[in-house]
Design an enzyme around this catalytic site. Structure first.
Site, PDB file in Angstrom:
ATOM      1  N   CYS A 129     -14.434  -3.069 -23.919  1.00  0.00           N
ATOM      2  CA  CYS A 129     -13.661  -1.889 -24.331  1.00  0.00           C
ATOM      3  C   CYS A 129     -13.025  -1.216 -23.115  1.00  0.00           C
ATOM      4  CB  CYS A 129     -14.554  -0.910 -25.094  1.00  0.00           C
ATOM      5  SG  CYS A 129     -16.028  -0.455 -24.198  1.00  0.00           S
ATOM      6  N   THR A 130     -13.746  -1.237 -21.989  1.00  0.00           N
ATOM      7  CA  THR A 130     -13.201  -0.639 -20.769  1.00  0.00           C
ATOM      8  C   THR A 130     -11.991  -1.441 -20.309  1.00  0.00           C
ATOM      9  OG1 THR A 130     -15.434  -0.053 -20.160  1.00  0.00           O
ATOM     10  CG2 THR A 130     -13.779   0.073 -18.420  1.00  0.00           C
TER      11      THR A 130
END
Ligand SMILES: [Zn+2]
EC number: 6.2.1.64
Length: 462
Positions: free
Chosen positions: A236-237
């Protein structure tokens, strides 16, 4: 108590030595010169404030190092070169070295036993030749092999083993091998079967040195939680909230490359191909600009793609020196060895300390206690495999599992042979119950992290 083990070995070897010298005449005086070992004699021929309480100064210990003590060095890379040089100059005359690699031009800045003319040759051979020609009387035997290709009989020959490896899997395998050599009597380790393992590790400006007495002190697997699994940024980062230049490079590597296939269909990203790295670099710059992130460079791009942690010569030198000191202490019994873990960090200033790593009661490698696996019978077999690979205390790589079901030995899953993988793959989605496994069932697991088959006990939970 720790030394008594080395002392005992030493005594028996000294007897062997005297017998041998009579036969061979020894190398004795021929390759020695006046004052050659004065620096070592200062430690062994007089007592001092730091000598071991039971230490008796004498000339016997130096003779033991020069003629009898057999040390095995695992790895002839950055740490290995330093270890070989340190050991040879500390009086160790019988050294073996194992390494499976050949010399690359990028090794030459720190692996100082190698020259440009040696590029392409086996590290073990070149390192051994160098020490043998440079340090008279020292005899290094090279083994251009994988550690896994050498057997028990080989490893049993040594008094002490020093590891200068960059792979945790290889370390764990070595640890498992030495544990497999232990002889137990009434649940107690027979001390003469213990071969001490000195383990050095470096990563950039950080390093560690540790003393492991297999079956007696904490082993590699007892402290597996100390080795973080390979750094991976959360998806997600990478995909939506990049903060670091590394996140941008990972985005291009993981998502853009497979989507765009800039060098043709199916062409994998090659960290050694400058055109590939250039492409990733340019895309990463763009991505970084979108998020106002600075610091993306060509060098960093290549570092992230190849997962490079720069090797630092000085860290290797410090750690190898610490390891050699421990080998010296154990071999001579003259000083109290490190108990048992030294941490070194000079990223910012210099910081170092030691601590005593403790044995883990239910260590899957050294405790002699089968590890319990708790699962409800309805769990899918896949979940058990995931546990074996993801649990921080096990961290297996590609476990192969067999069990005795209805009196027959049955392979439940095996990844390394394609045909068996295909045949056993359907088991992954079956429940434990469907596979015919029962509460208290023993599972035998083989993995690259150990030469031994590990036994687990399946405990059904409701
Ligand atoms: Zn252990």
């Amino acid at each position: 108590r720790l030394f008594s083990l080395c002392r005992e070995k030493k005594r028996t070897r000294v007897v062997e030595l005297t017998e041998k010298m009579v036969v061979e005449g020894g190398c004795g005086g021929s390759c020695e010169w006046e004052g050659r070992w004065n620096h070592i004699k200062k430690f062994l021929e007089r007592s001092g404030p730091f000598t071991h309480p039971d230490f008796e100064p004498g000339t016997e210990s130096l003779q033991f190092l020069l003629q009898t003590c057999r040390v095995l060095v695992i790895g002839a890379g950055g740490l290995g070169c330093e270890l070989l040089k340190d050991l040879a100059l500390s009086g160790f005359g019988k050294i073996d070295v194992v390494d499976m690699d050949t010399i690359d031009v990028s090794n030459l800045n720190r692996q100082f036993l190698f020259r440009p003319k040696d590029v392409g040759r086996p590290k073990a051979d070149v390192a051994a030749d160098f020490i043998n020609s440079r340090v008279p009387g020292c005899h290094v035997i090279p083994h251009f092999k994988k550690i896994q290709d050498l057997d028990e009989r080989f490893y049993r020959q040594f008094h002490i083993i020093v590891c200068g490896l960059d792979s945790i899997v290889a370390r764990r395998w070595m640890n498992g091998m030495l544990l497999s050599l232990l002889v137990y009597e009434d649940g107690e380790v027979d001390q003469t079967s213990v071969i001490p393992l000195i383990d050095g590790g470096t990563e950039g400006f950080k390093g560690n040195a540790r003393v492991i007495l297999p079956g007696v002190t904490a082993c590699i697997d007892c402290t597996l939680e100390l080795y973080p699994p390979q750094i991976n940024f959360p998806m997600c980062t990478i995909a939506s909230m990049p903060r670091l230049p590394e996140h941008c490079i990972e985005y291009v590597r993981i998502l853009q490359w497979p989507k765009e296939m800039p060098f043709g269909d199916g062409v994998a990203l090659d960290g050694d191909d400058p055109e590939h790295i250039q492409w990733v670099f340019q895309r990463s710059l763009k991505r970084a600009a979108e998020f106002n992130i600075t610091g993306v460079t060509y060098r960093l791009t290549q570092g992230v793609v190849k997962r490079i942690i720069p090797a630092v010569a000085s860290t290797n030198a410090v750690i190898a020196a610490a390891c050699t000191t421990e080998v010296f202490k154990l071999a001579t019994s003259a000083y109290v060895p490190l108990s048992n873990y030294m941490v070194f960090n000079d990223v910012d200033g210099l910081y170092t300390y030691t601590f005593e790593a403790e044995r883990k009661e239910n260590c899957s490698a050294c405790s002699q206690v089968p590890v319990d696996l708790h699962f409800p019978p309805s769990s899918k077999f896949q979940q058990v495999l995931e546990y074996l690979t993801e649990s921080t205390s096990l961290q297996m790589k590609s476990p192969a599992v067999t069990a005795t079901v209805e009196g027959k030995s049955k392979t439940l899953y095996l990844q390394s042979v394609a045909s068996i993988e295909q045949r056993t793959r359907p088991n992954l989605s079956k429940s434990l119950k469907e596979l015919g496994l029962t509460d208290g069932q023993e599972l035998a697991v083989a993995d690259v992290t150990t030469p031994q088959t590990m036994l687990f006990r399946l405990c059904f939970t409701s």
